[in-house]
Design a protein around this motif. Sequence first.
Motif: not given
Lengths: 75, 295
Positions: B109-124, B145-150
């Motif tokens: 299982x891989x999750x992340x913090x939310x990265x609204x600062x990154x253009x792709x939200x960290x999706x790459x 387990x991802x954020x909403x990527x806005x």
Amino acid sequence: MEVKLPPLGNDIKEASVSFWYKKVGESVAEGEDLVELSTEKASFNLPAPAGGRLTVIKAGEGEKVAVGATLAEIE
Amino acid sequence: MPLSGRRFQPKMEKRPAWLTKRLVFDPAVQETEAVVARHRLHTVCAAAGCPNRSECFARRVATFMILGDVCTRGCAFCGVRRGRPEPPAADEPDRVAAAAAALGLEYVVVTSVTRDDLPDGGAGLFARTVTAIRAARPPVRVEVLTPDFQGDRAALETVLSAGPAVFNHNLETVARLYPRVRPQAGYRRSLEVLRRARRFGSGLVKSGLMLGLGETDAEVESALADLREAGVEIVTLGQYLRPNPGCLPVTRHPRPEEFDAWAETAKRLGFRAAAAGPFVRSSYYAAEVFRSTGT
């Protein structure tokens, strides 16, 4: 053997002792609940890491203990 | 009792006996910690102060948290630090894959913090992590387990294209409580993320709710129905536990039997798997919950 407060999470530096299941002088089996601890987020039962006689309790009920500090000694 | 002179605060219930977690003493706990540290990784287990940490680490299971340990959002239930995160580390996917292999994980299982600062939200980086883990032989399944990527569709599809076995995005709470619990997120937006993931058709779609933030039973049932309608197949329900005094108070502690009843309700609504219990977290026994779907 010293019973130490194990790590509970990055930002959790201490826990408070809720109550001891054993008194000084009593015997405890390995894996038996020894003490209940409380943090902001959760409560924990800490099992005895080894069997023997509880010789020292370093933190009484209501007292705070730092992660890594000694809670008790088992002989 | 007079309340004068006191600010109104939602009542904080005393923690009941069933919320005392047994710590596990096992050499495997330190071994798991060492593997994580050696690969310079973060786990949500440690970052969130999860009460299940020693139990899972003793089983050599950990949930990796990528993209740093500083979050750009400040959700009122979460213990992860908020601030300005570091730039992503390009070698993190390989380090996660190496740590997963060192732990012998067959389901990661891989999750992340939310990265609204990154253009792709960290999706790459998410996608590259999934790819790196899946390259192992024998094959390893990955749950993200991802954020909403806005709500960014391209970011979501980047992650899904890497082929996770399960796509998880937590709804967390009922619609009415969103402004208080997840002020920078949206109930409808999160449902839309889940719906799009389901339509994309890669793997199973999973979500979860916390109880104890002030929701009513009717609102929980309605949220479960919304999740089903969005195509979610796996659901988790667990007790909200306040990580620090700056977070929202715990309004109630449903009994274990109430969680059992929610699992029944979820099954009745058509979820393929439902994990519910006071100590159930999104990733708790994730491999076993996934296998229980018969996939």
